[in-house]
Design an enzyme around this catalytic site. Sequence first.
Site, mmCIF file in Angstrom:
data_model
loop_
_atom_site.group_PDB
_atom_site.id
_atom_site.type_symbol
_atom_site.label_atom_id
_atom_site.label_comp_id
_atom_site.label_asym_id
_atom_site.label_seq_id
_atom_site.Cartn_x
_atom_site.Cartn_y
_atom_site.Cartn_z
ATOM 1 N N GLU A 158 6.725 -29.777 -5.562
ATOM 2 C CA GLU A 158 7.222 -28.978 -6.689
ATOM 3 C C GLU A 158 8.476 -28.186 -6.323
ATOM 4 O O GLU A 158 8.572 -26.976 -6.565
ATOM 5 C CB GLU A 158 6.128 -28.045 -7.210
ATOM 6 C CG GLU A 158 4.977 -28.834 -7.837
ATOM 7 C CD GLU A 158 3.931 -27.970 -8.530
ATOM 8 O OE1 GLU A 158 3.885 -26.766 -8.259
ATOM 9 O OE2 GLU A 158 3.164 -28.519 -9.338
ATOM 10 N N GLU A 216 -0.423 -35.146 -9.488
ATOM 11 C CA GLU A 216 -1.285 -33.997 -9.807
ATOM 12 C C GLU A 216 -1.505 -33.945 -11.300
ATOM 13 O O GLU A 216 -0.552 -34.057 -12.079
ATOM 14 C CB GLU A 216 -0.647 -32.673 -9.387
ATOM 15 C CG GLU A 216 -0.698 -32.389 -7.920
ATOM 16 C CD GLU A 216 -0.214 -30.979 -7.588
ATOM 17 O OE1 GLU A 216 -0.432 -30.045 -8.388
ATOM 18 O OE2 GLU A 216 0.394 -30.829 -6.507
HETATM 19 C C1 BG6 Z 1 0.412 -27.200 -8.473
HETATM 20 C C2 BG6 Z 1 0.394 -27.139 -6.972
HETATM 21 O O1 BG6 Z 1 1.365 -26.320 -8.899
HETATM 22 O O2 BG6 Z 1 -0.676 -26.756 -9.181
HETATM 23 C C3 BG6 Z 1 -0.986 -27.067 -6.365
HETATM 24 O O3 BG6 Z 1 1.109 -28.208 -6.404
HETATM 25 C C4 BG6 Z 1 -1.835 -26.121 -7.205
HETATM 26 O O4 BG6 Z 1 -0.880 -26.702 -5.012
HETATM 27 C C5 BG6 Z 1 -1.968 -26.719 -8.591
HETATM 28 O O5 BG6 Z 1 -3.079 -25.828 -6.668
HETATM 29 C C6 BG6 Z 1 -2.891 -25.970 -9.529
HETATM 30 O O6 BG6 Z 1 -2.524 -24.635 -9.641
HETATM 31 P P1 BG6 Z 1 -3.572 -23.467 -9.368
HETATM 32 O O7 BG6 Z 1 -2.793 -22.227 -9.433
HETATM 33 O O8 BG6 Z 1 -4.593 -23.561 -10.433
HETATM 34 O O9 BG6 Z 1 -4.145 -23.718 -8.029
#
Ligand code: BG6
Length: 462
Positions: free
Chosen positions: A175, A360
Site C-alpha cells: 500500500e 487483500e
Molecule cells: C490493509 C493492510 O490496509 O488493510 C493490512 O495492508 C491491514 O495490513 C488491512 O490489516 C486491514 O486493516 P485493519 O486496520 O482492519 O487491520
Amino acid sequence: MRMKDSFLWGGAFAANQVEGQYLAGNKGLSVADVVAASTVGVPRTISNTIDVDKYYPSHDAIDFYSRFKDDIKLFKEMGFKCLRMSISWPRIYPKGDEEHPNEEGLRFYEILIDELLANNIQPIVTLSHFEMPLYLVNTYGSWRNPKLIDFFVTYSKVVFLRFKGKVRYWMTFNEINETMNKKEPWLQAGLKFENDENPNEIKVIASHNMFLAAAKAVIIGHEIDRNNQIGCMVQYTPAYAKTTNPKDAMARHFYYIQNQFYTDIMVKGEYTALCLAQLKKLGVSLEISEEEKEILKKGTVDYIGLSYYFTYVVSESVGIEKKNEFLTQGQWNRTLDPIGLRLALSELYYRYNKPLFIVENGIPLDDQIDENGSINDIDRINFFRKHIEQIQLSIDEDFVDIIGYTTWGPIDLVSVSTGEMKKRYGFIYVDKDNDGNGTLNRTKKISFDWYKHVIETNGKEL
Ligand code: BG6
C-alpha cells in the site's frame, strides 16, 4: 470462462500482524513494534521506542512464528493455492544498514517457505509490509533519506537470492500509495513530521526514494531470476461523485488522479502528465535526474497487486466521505460495496493493461462463539460470495486479467488501524482478546468449509 485453472486462491497477511516473538532470532525492532494498542476513544500511539507501560499487540500477535506448521495445515485443508506473506525486513537486517544479513532470520523464512511448498502452497512475498527497521527511521530519517534506497536494495537482493526458484510472485511496498493519503504515514514510510517540515513535500520526497528503491529491486529481481514476477501493491479505493454537480465530478476526478499517481510511476515508469498535475496540486516541485528517470523506466512492474475493502463518496464541499446512501454499513464503519471491486479492477486494468492480483479483501467482524462452540460468520460468507461474483463479472464481461485472490487475514490477526484482535477477518478464529489474553487456540469458523468449497470448485459454486 471465469477463473482460469491457474487462478491463485489463498489468503494474505503481514509478518508483524501474525508472527509475534518480536525479538526472537536477533530480530530488530520494526516500526510496527512501537505502535501501541488503542484504548476506547484513543487511537494507537506511536513512539520512537518501546514504552514499558504500554501494550504492543504485534509483540506476541498470534505466535505464527512458532505455530506456522499447524496453521499451514489448516490452509492446506482449505485448499489454498498460495499464501501472501511478508518477510519482516528487521528479521533479515535488524538495524537495516548492516553489511551482512542475519542468518537466523533468513533461516526462519527458509523453513517457513519450504513448509508452504511441501504443502503445495505457493508463497507470495511482500518485501516491506508496514515493518521496516525502526533503526533506519531513528538514525537516517527514514525514506526522507536516499541512503535507504541502497539498504532496501541490499535486503531485497539477499532474499531474491536466498529464495530463488521458491518464490515467483513478489511485491515491493505494501500500500505504497497510503504514504500520500495518511496524515502521518508511519507504517507505510516511517514518517512523522517536524513542525518546520512541509508534510506534502516530505511525502513526495520519501515516495520518490521508495519508487527508486522499488524500481531497482525489480531490476535486480529480474536479473537474479527471469521467472520472478515483481509487482507493486496499492490500496485501491474507488470513489463516487456525491452529486451530478460538475464540481463534484471534478473533485472525484482529482481523487482518481491522486490514486493513479503511484501506479503511473511504478507501472508506466515515469512521472506522467497526471503525476505532474498531482505534484502541482500539492505545491511540490521535484528534481528528477536523467539517471533516476532511466531507473524508473527500466524497473517497471510485472503486475499490480491491490487491496480492496470499500469505496468513498467525494464532493467539493465535504471532500472524502465513507457513508453512501445506497450502501449498507458494516461493522467498524465499513461500507459494503462488492460492485466497487469490479470498478476498481476495470479502472486499473484499462489504464495499465497489466495483470492484477487482488491481494487483500475481507470483512472485519466481531465474531462470537455460540453455546455449541461454533462461530457462525454468515456475514463473512455473504461478503465474499458477492465480491467473488464481481470478480467473475470482471473476468467474463470486462476481460480483466486477474492472477488470483488472497483474502485478508485468513486467520484472525492484529488489526493495523486499531491494534485490536476482536476486529477479526479470518476463516480461522484465534482465541485472544484485545488485551492479549487467551489460549491462542485455533477454531474453524463456518466460513472455513465454505471457502474450501469455493476453492475446490474454482469459484463455480459460491
Ligand atoms: C490493509 C493492510 O490496509 O488493510 C493490512 O495492508 C491491514 O495490513 C488491512 O490489516 C486491514 O486493516 P485493519 O486496520 O482492519 O487491520
